[in-house]
Design an enzyme around this catalytic site. Structure first.
Site, PDB file in Angstrom:
ATOM      1  N   SER A  71     -15.925  86.776  37.788  1.00  0.00           N
ATOM      2  CA  SER A  71     -15.867  87.026  36.349  1.00  0.00           C
ATOM      3  C   SER A  71     -15.219  85.849  35.634  1.00  0.00           C
ATOM      4  O   SER A  71     -14.353  85.179  36.187  1.00  0.00           O
ATOM      5  CB  SER A  71     -15.065  88.299  36.053  1.00  0.00           C
ATOM      6  OG  SER A  71     -13.674  88.049  36.101  1.00  0.00           O
ATOM      7  N   ASP A  72     -15.665  85.615  34.414  1.00  0.00           N
ATOM      8  CA  ASP A  72     -14.966  84.647  33.581  1.00  0.00           C
ATOM      9  C   ASP A  72     -13.596  85.236  33.271  1.00  0.00           C
ATOM     10  O   ASP A  72     -13.375  86.442  33.391  1.00  0.00           O
ATOM     11  CB  ASP A  72     -15.753  84.368  32.296  1.00  0.00           C
ATOM     12  CG  ASP A  72     -15.394  83.022  31.687  1.00  0.00           C
ATOM     13  OD1 ASP A  72     -14.351  82.455  32.043  1.00  0.00           O
ATOM     14  OD2 ASP A  72     -16.168  82.544  30.840  1.00  0.00           O
ATOM     15  N   TRP A  73     -12.669  84.388  32.897  1.00  0.00           N
ATOM     16  CA  TRP A  73     -11.280  84.796  32.682  1.00  0.00           C
ATOM     17  C   TRP A  73     -11.187  85.993  31.744  1.00  0.00           C
ATOM     18  O   TRP A  73     -11.455  85.889  30.564  1.00  0.00           O
ATOM     19  CB  TRP A  73     -10.499  83.630  32.101  1.00  0.00           C
ATOM     20  CG  TRP A  73      -9.620  82.873  33.056  1.00  0.00           C
ATOM     21  CD1 TRP A  73      -8.427  82.296  32.714  1.00  0.00           C
ATOM     22  CD2 TRP A  73      -9.802  82.599  34.434  1.00  0.00           C
ATOM     23  NE1 TRP A  73      -7.875  81.687  33.816  1.00  0.00           N
ATOM     24  CE2 TRP A  73      -8.712  81.854  34.897  1.00  0.00           C
ATOM     25  CE3 TRP A  73     -10.785  82.913  35.370  1.00  0.00           C
ATOM     26  CZ2 TRP A  73      -8.556  81.424  36.207  1.00  0.00           C
ATOM     27  CZ3 TRP A  73     -10.650  82.476  36.679  1.00  0.00           C
ATOM     28  CH2 TRP A  73      -9.551  81.751  37.077  1.00  0.00           C
ATOM     29  N   GLY A  74     -10.806  87.135  32.299  1.00  0.00           N
ATOM     30  CA  GLY A  74     -10.597  88.332  31.499  1.00  0.00           C
ATOM     31  C   GLY A  74     -11.855  89.039  31.041  1.00  0.00           C
ATOM     32  O   GLY A  74     -11.782  89.982  30.251  1.00  0.00           O
ATOM     33  N   ALA A  75     -13.020  88.625  31.525  1.00  0.00           N
ATOM     34  CA  ALA A  75     -14.283  89.213  31.046  1.00  0.00           C
ATOM     35  C   ALA A  75     -14.396  90.694  31.368  1.00  0.00           C
ATOM     36  O   ALA A  75     -14.970  91.457  30.585  1.00  0.00           O
ATOM     37  CB  ALA A  75     -15.482  88.455  31.621  1.00  0.00           C
TER      38      ALA A  75
END
Length: 195
Positions: A149-153
């Site tokens: 996942s992208d950061w915090g997605a």
């Protein structure tokens, strides 16, 4: 290849690169991260990058590391140029433009990882988009790596997109769609998923 050697020498095992977004919305503040607006150019650059960092056979060793093409997919054309805004495109445009560089990186260079994007298409955020992450990426293209996942997605599914009523539900949505790794924390994964 030099990037891979230096990263491996420092103990790094994975690079969050290359950025294969197509910069087709000039107001978007991240256009400088991309290879431009052309799907052919981005695909060729992505192929060269992934092959260079993973090695010709796609298996990292003492001088190669895993590549993570990002941001899957269509992230470079957000509405109004706002980074987290929805992307407006249909399936034809998605497949003929935005997926082209990713398909080459996955199918020809055997990218070991892919990072989903923050944005949503047709009301479905990428972090819980089963069509993108499972139907296309894994089933059509044969991707056998992992989705990071992208950061915090994943957390954004609860706090920003509002597709989930809790962090636990956000984690469940992401896993069921095809996300394997939460980052940088396990806000929505880990022990929360046991509930």
């Amino acid at each position: 290849t030099i990037i891979a050697k230096e990263a491996a020498a420092a103990g790094t095992k994975q690079l969050f690169s290359p950025v294969l977004d197509l910069a087709r919305e000039p107001r978007w503040g991240r256009t400088q991260e991309t290879y431009g607006e052309d799907p052919y150019l981005a695909a060729q650059m992505g192929l060269a990058y992934v092959t260079g960092v993973q090695g010709a056979d796609g298996s990292p060793d003492v001088e190669h590391v895993a590549a993570t093409p990002k941001h899957f997919a269509a992230h470079g054309s957000p509405t109004g140029g706002i980074n987290l805004a929805p992307v407006s495109c249909g399936e034809r445009e998605l497949r003929s433009l935005y997926l082209v560089p990713f398909k080459k990186a996955v199918c020809e260079a055997n990218a070991l990882s892919v990072m989903n994007c923050y944005s949503e298409m047709d009301g479905v955020p990428a972090a819980c988009n089963r069509i993108l992450l499972t139907d296309i990426l894994r089933n059509e293209w044969g991707f056998r790596g992992y989705v990071h996942s992208d950061w915090g997605a994943i957390e954004m599914l609860f706090r920003y997109h509002r597709t989930a009523r809790s962090l636990s539900e956000a984690g469940k949505q992401a896993i069921e769609a095809g996300v394997d790794v939460d980052g940088p924390t396990t806000e929505a994964f880990g022990k929360r998923l046991l509930n």
